[in-house]
Design an enzyme around this catalytic site. Structure first.
Site, PDB file in Angstrom:
ATOM      1  N   GLY A 119       5.248  12.792   2.621  1.00 15.95           N
ATOM      2  CA  GLY A 119       6.514  13.463   2.332  1.00 15.95           C
ATOM      3  C   GLY A 119       6.781  14.691   3.192  1.00 15.95           C
ATOM      4  N   ASP A 161       3.778  -1.283  10.544  1.00 12.40           N
ATOM      5  CA  ASP A 161       3.125  -2.477  11.109  1.00 12.40           C
ATOM      6  C   ASP A 161       3.698  -2.788  12.485  1.00 12.40           C
ATOM      7  OD1 ASP A 161       1.872  -2.652   8.589  1.00 12.40           O
ATOM      8  OD2 ASP A 161       3.549  -3.810   7.798  1.00 12.40           O
ATOM      9  N   ARG A 163       2.382  -0.122  14.905  1.00 14.53           N
ATOM     10  CA  ARG A 163       0.981  -0.416  15.273  1.00 14.53           C
ATOM     11  C   ARG A 163       0.910  -1.564  16.272  1.00 14.53           C
ATOM     12  NH1 ARG A 163      -1.117   0.462   9.147  1.00 14.53           N
ATOM     13  NH2 ARG A 163      -1.933   2.580   9.406  1.00 14.53           N
ATOM     14  N   HIS A 172       3.351  -6.122   3.627  1.00 18.48           N
ATOM     15  CA  HIS A 172       2.876  -4.844   4.167  1.00 18.48           C
ATOM     16  C   HIS A 172       1.468  -4.517   3.669  1.00 18.48           C
ATOM     17  CE1 HIS A 172       3.030  -0.849   5.845  1.00 18.48           C
ATOM     18  NE2 HIS A 172       2.993  -0.264   4.674  1.00 18.48           N
TER      19      HIS A 172
END
Length: 330
Positions: free
Chosen positions: A14, A151, A154, A179
């Site tokens: 956050g 994802d 990456r 996910h």
């Protein structure tokens, strides 16, 4: 005018996410909410010389209502992080309740906002959000997204070791499915520009994308999870949503959506046997405007990965739906 909200703004994801949104020229107003420390985070960010006016609230004195009223985009990174040896599924019991209560607040105060769910396990928390909105009679499938951008980030980054591309984000790699672990299916065969991955490097590369979170947890010695990279990914997706809201064309990003409620999604749901799935989605002013079905383009290896993915996803989705309809005793 765009009002962005972060629910869980004082946490490990956050705080950096709020920093990126505060610095973003697309955000006119930023409102932060958390159960602790929000005033401190808000005060700190308020010293940054950017456009966004910032406010922050705790639960007391109708804090959630004040945070959410008038919101256009609500990003939810709230929840506890993964600890060593913990799967995303282990997080479920705690984070499911947190997401349910926050989405209830959205249903009551800003039901037309775009909802971007980061809280893990995303495979289950997005169905939870959908069921809460359905119960309230406020569900718009085009406005609910599971953020799977990490994802994608990456995949772009890890393949750079092979391609040598100076800017990894210039290589577009679709990542479909869910996910977590094996539900993540990176489609290196569909990379643009095309990438040639040596046969002996493909399996380790796929595994690294699927289990990249474990790498970070281990490197932090169990003292944290992938908070900074997730904040970046969450911001990247939020930024795409805000640009699409303002009418920018041609924005396509993989995201985990309720397929039957999005144009083009029915065929993908039929083929995969699941109602929630991440595919490249065309974004526009109304949100998820079209789900792009790329399943016919997968190579044989990716088809096998897809089988393992949908098996895991079915359980995750059922778990989320069941949590709302049969909540565990408190």
């Amino acid at each position: 005018m765009v009002k962005a909200v972060v629910l869980g703004a004082a946490g490990g994801i956050g705080q950096p996410l709020s920093l990126l949104l505060k610095a973003c020229p697309l955000v006119d107003e930023l409102s932060l909410f958390d159960v602790v420390n929000t005033p401190g985070v808000t005060a700190d960010l308020s010293h940054i010389s950017s456009i966004a006016k910032i406010t922050g609230y705790l639960p007391a004195d109708d804090g959630m209502k004040k945070t959410l009223t008038g919101a256009d985009v609500v990003v939810i990174p709230a929840g506890i992080p993964r600890k060593p040896g913990m799967t995303r599924d282990d997080l479920f019991k705690i984070n499911a309740g947190i997401v349910r209560d926050l989405v209830q607040g959205i249903a009551e105060n800003c039901p037309k906002a775009f909802i971007l769910v980061i809280s893990n396990p995303v495979n289950s928390t997005v169905p939870i959000a959908a069921e809460v909105m359905k119960k309230a009679g406020k569900f718009d499938p085009k406005r609910l997204f599971g953020v799977t951008t990490l994802d994608v980030v990456r995949a772009e980054t890890f393949v750079q070791d092979i391609t040598g591309e100076k800017d990894p984000s210039k290589t577009v790699i679709p990542v479909i499915g869910g996910h977590s672990g094996e539900t993540i299916v990176p489609l290196f065969s569909l990379a643009k520009p095309k990438v040639n991955i040596p046969a002996d490097k493909l399996a380790p590369l796929i595994k690294r994308v699927q289990f990249g979170g474990d790498e970070v947890v281990e490197a932090k010695g169990g003292a944290g999870s992938a908070t900074l990279s997730m904040a970046y990914a969450g911001f990247r997706f939020a930024e795409k949503i805000m640009k699409a809201m303002k009418g920018e064309k041609g924005i396509v990003e993989p995201t985990y959506v309720y397929l039957p409620g999005v144009t083009g999604g029915d065929a993908i749901a039929k083929e995969t046997g699941v109602d929630y799935f991440s595919v490249p989605v065309e974004l526009g002013p109304s949100g998820a405007e079209k789900a792009n079905n790329i399943l016919s383009e997968l190579d044989d290896n990716e088809k096998k990965l897809l089988e393992a993915c949908t098996k895991g996803l079915k359980d995750n989705i059922e778990k989320g739906v069941d949590f709302v309809h049969n909540p565990p005793p408190k």
